[in-house]
Design a protein around this motif. Structure first.
Motif, PDB file in Angstrom:
ATOM      1  N   ASP A 107       0.827  -1.211   0.000  1.00  0.00           N
ATOM      2  CA  ASP A 107       0.000   0.000   0.000  1.00  0.00           C
ATOM      3  C   ASP A 107       0.859   1.258   0.000  1.00  0.00           C
ATOM      4  O   ASP A 107       0.560   2.236  -0.667  1.00  0.00           O
ATOM      5  CB  ASP A 107      -0.933   0.006   1.219  1.00  0.00           C
ATOM      6  N   VAL A 108       1.912   1.221   0.785  1.00  0.00           N
ATOM      7  CA  VAL A 108       2.852   2.345   0.882  1.00  0.00           C
ATOM      8  C   VAL A 108       4.230   1.823   0.513  1.00  0.00           C
ATOM      9  O   VAL A 108       4.647   0.779   1.022  1.00  0.00           O
ATOM     10  CB  VAL A 108       2.874   2.944   2.305  1.00  0.00           C
ATOM     11  N   TRP A 110       7.826   0.980   0.802  1.00  0.00           N
ATOM     12  CA  TRP A 110       8.834   0.968   1.850  1.00  0.00           C
ATOM     13  C   TRP A 110      10.083   0.296   1.314  1.00  0.00           C
ATOM     14  O   TRP A 110      10.023  -0.544   0.420  1.00  0.00           O
ATOM     15  CB  TRP A 110       8.341   0.208   3.083  1.00  0.00           C
ATOM     16  N   ALA A 116       6.878  -1.936   6.598  1.00  0.00           N
ATOM     17  CA  ALA A 116       5.486  -2.131   6.209  1.00  0.00           C
ATOM     18  C   ALA A 116       4.684  -2.835   7.295  1.00  0.00           C
ATOM     19  O   ALA A 116       3.466  -2.669   7.380  1.00  0.00           O
ATOM     20  CB  ALA A 116       5.418  -2.936   4.913  1.00  0.00           C
ATOM     21  N   TYR A 218       9.908   3.485  -7.525  1.00  0.00           N
ATOM     22  CA  TYR A 218       9.452   4.787  -7.045  1.00  0.00           C
ATOM     23  C   TYR A 218      10.677   5.622  -6.718  1.00  0.00           C
ATOM     24  O   TYR A 218      11.788   5.101  -6.578  1.00  0.00           O
ATOM     25  CB  TYR A 218       8.551   4.638  -5.807  1.00  0.00           C
TER      26      TYR A 218
END
Length: 250
Positions: A107-108, A110, A116, A218
């Motif tokens: 979801d995020v 890391w 996480a 990312y």
């Protein structure tokens, strides 16, 4: 007021809790599913509840006999959980097992899995022991059990004890994470499971599957919020030679 409670197959349900809504008046069903209860008024509502079944509310009205059929509550019970020696349906698991899906981990973004897991798994203590970018967090499942030996949990990757650290596993490859928190883990992994076990399952290919290449990345930007002031008035003197340190470092 009397009646009976059955399941969807018509079998009687003993031990069903029946309470007059908004009051403390209640009773439970007998072995044959029957019950009797005193109802204050015809406008009262009876609440039927039982573990594994959906709660149901019925208004009494002018009825003197109410028979209710409870429906199964199967939300989350059909999920498959890894328990160390295989997989089980969630409804069959009796040990203390916490599960986390790979989608939740991603979801995020890391740098490693330990970040996480923070705040997402009950009963697992996560401590930040380093401020280095991408540093792993200290994981404690069953507390600190030894002063000299390691208190880190055992990492099992796809059924094989993992010699590396949890930070070496790519979060993008994770299918699910299951954490064994009770002492039953020692029956499977011996003394290595005394500090708890983290079972990591990764995505795998299937027979006849076409080759596929995927990329997931990312990025972020960082900047120094403030620089140290450089002023000739501020000088540090070397105690050993009684000279300015600026002469030592140029």
């Amino acid at each position: 007021m009397a009646g009976s409670v059955t399941d969807k197959n018509g079998d009687p349900l003993p031990g069903v809790s029946i309470v007059v809504k908004g009051t403390t008046t209640g009773t439970i069903t007998m072995g044959d599913g029957s019950y009797q209860i005193e109802v204050p008024s015809s406008s009262s509502t009876l609440v039927y509840s039982f573990i594994g079944f959906q709660s149901q509310e019925v208004m009494v009205g002018g009825q003197s006999n109410i028979s209710v059929t409870l429906q199964d509550e199967s939300i989350g019970l059909s999920d498959v959980v890894v328990v160390g020696y295989g997989t089980q349906r969630k409804e069959s698991v009796t040990g203390s097992v916490a599960s986390l899906k790979g989608e939740v981990v991603r979801d995020v973004p890391w740098a490693n899995i330990s970040r996480a897991l923070q705040g997402r798994v009950a009963g697992v203590e996560m401590l930040q022991t380093s401020s280095k970018p991408g540093a792993e967090m200290q994981i404690r499942i069953r507390g600190t059990r030894s002063l000299n030996a390691s208190n880190d949990p055992l990492i099992v990757l796809d059924g094989i004890p993992f010699a590396g650290s949890i930070g070496d596993i790519n979060p993008g490859d994770i299918k699910s994470i299951d954490i064994l928190k009770d002492a039953s883990a020692t029956a499977i992994y011996g003394s290595r499971g005394a500090n708890g076990v983290i079972l990591v399952s990764t995505n795998k290919g299937t027979k006849g599957q076409e080759a596929k290449f995927s990329y997931n990345g990312y990025y972020g930007l960082k900047d120094i919020f403030a620089k140290y002031p450089h002023d000739e008035r501020f000088r540090i003197r070397c105690v050993a030679c009684d000279r300015n340190l600026s002469k030592h470092v140029g």
